[in-house]
Design a protein around this motif. Structure first.
Motif: not given
Length: 577
Positions: A327-356
């Motif tokens: 299961i090493h290969f699968l676990n490796q890919q799932l761990e990487f996916y978790e990091k990618v999802k964390e990165t995705q959520l950083t964009y969500v936490k940036d609300f932006g500003k007025e008219n942007a």
């Protein structure tokens, strides 16, 4: 009382369980219109035939078949874009192209078009009715082609022919919607099993052809300890209830799926005709399973290409496989996916500003507040990026878009078809400001038929995807900016609420109000025009191109815009490398 040909056609459509025809009526279509008025079928009066074709394409994708029509000349030409969409998405659709009087054909008559030439490249069947004896045979054959070949069938119908007395054909006028079991032969399955059994690291990649095979795909994945990636069209079906999913790849995708596909010894493509060859690995072994054998091997160098329904093929294949324990290969890919999802959520936490306001934040908020069985439609361009990355598949949700033809302006028209076909469902159109303004007139159709569609406008005042294309090509963007009307006021003029959202702190309450409103509602959200999402694999020349483009903007005096773009996209590049 004797039926005319128009009434005979409508009767056959009723028997084929057609519920509505999307069309703009006029001259050569009028007899068909009156025949529909006398029937159980509803005539949906769109403001532009292209909208009717898109709406029919959406209904066909959701329910298996739909009909649109256009009258002679301009009506045919207006249909073309939506007809291409349906055909390239492999959804069964019938187009009724009424034409000029038959005695005037070939005489350069007013509004004359040659339907055979015009629709030839976007149909499996394309014929003209000229005699009463043809009607039942031609219509039955057309619908049979649409069902069996999964695409568009066109019948040309001269206006004068439609009013002739009908005649009964001696051939069948029934429609046969068959459901055969298709899978590879036993020898081919054994070849595939041997290939899988001797491969240590296996990745599965699914497209829309695996839509009805979620349980089987997940079972195969668990047995082989294989990560699962998917295409945009496959996401809503393959993501849910799937512990081994690693996201989607392609132009709008994530680095996790790209990585899993390239690191595997064996890649299994299931029900996908993945169009982006540059994202396909070239060093590992690839197997493709598809219902259509003509698609095998045209995107990748295959070790094995097999024809079969994904569900039936997996069911027949599983008993031939040895369960993998590593299961090493699968676990490796799932761990990487978790990091990618964390990165995705950083964009969500940036609300932006007025008219942007950051569009990632808007899409994520919409995802959280929408119903679990909502139908989403997405405009081509940046809305596709936000839909692909932030709208979550639940097993009940659907997402429709111009994923193969890639046309602008599809979201609002597709929402019309989806809402008419499924009035019980929450239908949400994620519209770009460029897309919505292209076919703005059919906002009136939404009001006319009291459709409770929610139009969420990602208003970045630009053709965002085109702007990105120019910048990564090293060009300063030119003529991509848009001076828009007040979309909120336009909605109000059309007869339903429209609200403009300028500040990030207003977004959640505004989306809640929009989704809870009993009827159509437009939310015009002023998003950041410099929020330009980049693909999962960044080429060096794309980084160079972006740098050149920003330098040219600075030299042209647009320092603040250039710095904002650099800052926004640095986060994307850093997260994807």
């Amino acid at each position: 009382m004797a039926k005319n040909i128009a009434e005979q056609i409508v009767e056959m459509l009723e028997n084929a369980n057609v519920k509505r025809i999307y069309a703009v009526t006029g001259d050569s279509l009028n007899h068909l219109n009156i025949a529909v008025k006398k029937s159980s079928i509803e005539w949906i009066h769109v403001r532009h035939e292209e909208v009717g074709a898109y709406a029919a394409a959406a209904e066909a994708e959701l329910d298996g078949f739909a009909v649109c029509a256009g009258s002679c000349g301009p009506g045919h030409v207006h249909l073309i874009n939506g007809v291409y969409e349906a055909h390239r998405s492999h959804v069964p659709m019938l187009v009724i192209a009424s034409t000029i009087p038959s005695e005037e054909m070939g005489m350069d008559y007013f509004q004359e078009t040659n339907t055979i030439k015009l629709f030839d490249d976007c149909s499996h069947y394309n014929q003209m009715i000229t005699r009463p004896e043809q009607v039942q045979r031609t219509l039955q054959t057309a619908i049979q082609h649409a069902f069996s070949k999964k695409g568009v069938a066109v019948i040309g119908l001269p206006g004068d022919v439609s009013e002739l007395d009908a005649e009964e054909a001696t051939t069948s006028n029934k429609i046969f919607k068959t459901n055969p079991v298709i899978r590879p032969s036993d020898d081919e399955l054994n070849q595939l099993a041997n290939l899988i059994n001797e491969s240590e690291k296996v990745t599965i990649y699914c497209g829309i052809g695996a839509e009805h095979s979620n349980a089987e795909v997940v079972a195969l994945s668990k047995y082989l300890k294989a990560p699962i990636g998917y295409s945009f069209r496959g996401k809503m079906a393959i993501q849910p209830n799937n512990p081994n999913e690693v996201g989607l790849t392609g132009l709008l995708g994530l680095p996790s799926a790209y990585h899993a596909m390239h690191e595997a010894d064996l890649l299994i493509l299931l029900g996908t005709d993945f169009p982006y060859q540059k994202f396909m690995p070239v060093k590992n072994k690839i197997v493709q399973i598809d219902e259509s054998p003509e698609r095998l091997g045209r995107r990748a160098k295959l070790e094995l290409g097999l024809t079969g329904d994904v569900k039936e093929t997996i069911k027949a294949l599983l008993p031939l496989l040895k369960e993998k324990t590593e299961i090493h290969f699968l676990n490796q890919q799932l761990e990487f996916y978790e990091k990618v999802k964390e990165t995705q959520l950083t964009y969500v936490k940036d609300f932006g500003k007025e008219n942007a306001i950051q569009p990632e934040f808007v899409a994520h908020t919409l995802d959280q507040l929408a119903k679990k069985d909502a139908i989403f439609t997405v405009d081509t361009g940046m809305c596709c990026v936000w839909g692909a990355r932030y709208i979550t598949g639940t097993g009940e949700r659907k997402m429709l878009g111009s994923f193969n033809h890639g046309s602008m302006a599809n979201a609002m028209p597709m929402a019309i078809g989806a809402s008419l076909a499924h009035p019980d469902k929450q239908v949400i159109a994620m519209c770009g400001d460029g897309g919505l303004s292209m076919l703005l007139g059919d906002m009136a159709t939404i009001f006319q038929y009291k459709l409770p569609i929610k139009l969420i406008v990602f208003n970045n005042r630009a053709l965002g995807m085109v702007k990105l294309e120019m910048e990564v090509g090293g060009m300063p963007d030119n003529e991509t900016d848009m001076i828009n009307p007040d979309f909120g006021m336009i909605a109000q003029a059309m007869g339903y609420p429209g609200k403009n959202v300028h500040k990030p702190e207003e977004v959640e309450a505004a989306i809640k109000e929009c989704l809870n409103y009993n009827g159509p509602y437009l939310l015009n959200i002023f998003t950041n025009p410099n929020a330009l999402a980049l693909p999962p694999k960044i080429e060096f020349d794309q980084v160079v191109g972006m740098t050149k483009s920003m330098a040219q903007l600075m030299l042209g005096g647009k320092m603040e815009e250039a710095l904002d773009t650099v800052k926004t996209n640095y986060k994307h590049i850093k997260g994807l490398l």
